[in-house]
Structure formats: structure tokens, C-alpha cells
Design an enzyme around this catalytic site. Structure first.
Site, PDB file in Angstrom:
ATOM      1  N   SER A  93      39.416  73.117  54.725  1.00  0.00           N
ATOM      2  CA  SER A  93      40.555  72.666  53.943  1.00  0.00           C
ATOM      3  C   SER A  93      40.441  73.284  52.556  1.00  0.00           C
ATOM      4  O   SER A  93      39.343  73.698  52.155  1.00  0.00           O
ATOM      5  CB  SER A  93      40.515  71.136  53.832  1.00  0.00           C
ATOM      6  OG  SER A  93      41.427  70.661  52.866  1.00  0.00           O
ATOM      7  N   TYR A 106      36.739  62.555  52.293  1.00  0.00           N
ATOM      8  CA  TYR A 106      37.250  63.673  53.086  1.00  0.00           C
ATOM      9  C   TYR A 106      36.869  65.000  52.423  1.00  0.00           C
ATOM     10  O   TYR A 106      36.432  65.936  53.097  1.00  0.00           O
ATOM     11  CB  TYR A 106      38.771  63.545  53.227  1.00  0.00           C
ATOM     12  CG  TYR A 106      39.413  64.622  54.060  1.00  0.00           C
ATOM     13  CD1 TYR A 106      39.447  64.508  55.451  1.00  0.00           C
ATOM     14  CD2 TYR A 106      39.992  65.737  53.476  1.00  0.00           C
ATOM     15  CE1 TYR A 106      40.047  65.493  56.226  1.00  0.00           C
ATOM     16  CE2 TYR A 106      40.594  66.718  54.242  1.00  0.00           C
ATOM     17  CZ  TYR A 106      40.625  66.593  55.615  1.00  0.00           C
ATOM     18  OH  TYR A 106      41.212  67.575  56.380  1.00  0.00           O
TER      19      TYR A 106
END
Length: 183
Positions: A93, A106
Site C-alpha cells: 500500500s 494497518y
């Protein structure tokens, strides 16, 4: 998919199960005769401030997004090496490089995915293994994931249009409640 010559299949599985990589590989052999590319994309989204997130919740983020990816990558590398080569693709990401508030757990997990992927790629290369290891780091993608969990926010979180700046997060709420979803 079949209309264009492709073939797809699925296997509902808990990627954190100890035998998950082997079962996925067995399914690929059964349906397709094996695999030459392995993509790791499982993750748990957790929208909460770190000081409001329990250790068990953070552990779940890592169990699904990091440890399951590690187990699957190690399995895939063994299988691909035995087949003569192939590719492993790990989905990171933009949060692999830049942490943001309310997605700290996360972000930390995606940092770990990046660290593992870089080291594993170099180790396989140093050993002369015929397996490429790639990390893909997409930006925010507008999917229904933020809309899935129950939330106390007046509106569900949304993907920023240009970038995840502190200004964007300040517009959300000073202290948003926890939101969880599994992808």
C-alpha cells in the site's frame, strides 16, 4: 471470464490457518495443473486510533496481512522453485511508506509487508532461485470496504481524492470510533 478464454475458481479459506498455503496450492493444482504466479492480497482494515485499539485487534491485522503473507510466500517460493520458476506478488500500500492517523495498525502491517518482501527478494536472488518477488503499492482505491462495517461515524470513511493529508483526516473527526472490515 470463460467467454474470453479465461478460467477462474475460488476457495473459501481462513488464510491464517496453518495449512492454508498448502490447501490453496492443492486447489491450484487440481483446477489448473499448478501455478506460476502467486499473489498475496489478504488484509484486515482497522480504522481506529492506536490508543483506542486493543492488542488483540492489532494482532489480527498482522495475523491476516503479514504472517499469512509470510507463510504463503515461503510456500510459494518452494513450489515455484521446484517447478523451475515463477513470480510472487505481494500487495502492499502507499501506507507501506507513509503512516496515517486512524490507520496506524494497518500502516504498521503494510510497513512489515514491505520489509519482508524486500528482504525475501534479495535472499532468493542471492541463492540464485528462479523466483521473482514484487511488491505492488496501490494508492487508495474507492471500494465498498469502508461501507461494510457498522460505524458510529456520521458518514463512512472514504478514499481521499488526491492524497491522504492530515487536512483530509482532520475533516473526518477528532476521534473517530473503530471500524473494522475484512478483505
Amino acid at each position: 471470464m470463460r467467454l474470453r478464454g479465461g478460467k477462474a475458481d475460488y476457495l473459501a479459506i481462513d488464510v491464517t490457518a496453518a495449512d492454508a498455503p498448502e490447501r490453496i496450492g492443492a486447489k491450484a493444482r487440481e483446477v489448473f495443473g499448478g501455478f506460476d504466479t502467486w499473489v498475496n492480497d489478504a488484509a484486515v482494515a482497522l480504522y481506529a486510533r492506536l490508543d483506542e485499539t486493543g492488542i488483540d485487534e492489532q494482532r489480527r491485522v498482522f495475523d491476516v496481512g503479514y504472517f499469512a503473507m509470510v507463510a504463503a510466500s515461503l510456500y510459494a517460493a518452494r513450489e515455484l522453485t521446484a517447478r523451475g520458476g515463477g513470480a510472487i506478488v505481494n500487495i502492499g500500500s502507499i501506507l507501506s511508506d507513509r503512516s496515517v492517523p486512524v490507520q496506524g495498525a494497518y500502516s504498521a502491517m503494510k510497513h512489515a509487508v514491505q520489509g519482508f518482501t524486500e528482504a525475501f527478494r534479495m535472499e532468493l536472488e542471492a541463492d540464485g532461485k528462479p523466483v521473482s518477488v514484487t511488491l505492488v503499492k496501490p494508492a487508495a482505491i474507492d471500494t465498498p470496504i469502508p461501507n461494510m462495517p457498522v460505524t458510529a461515524w456520521t458518514s463512512p470513511p472514504a478514499c481521499p481524492r488526491s492524497s491522504m493529508t492530515p487536512t483530509w483526516w482532520r475533516r473526518r473527526s477528532a476521534s473517530p470510533p473503530r471500524i473494522r472490515s475484512v478483505t
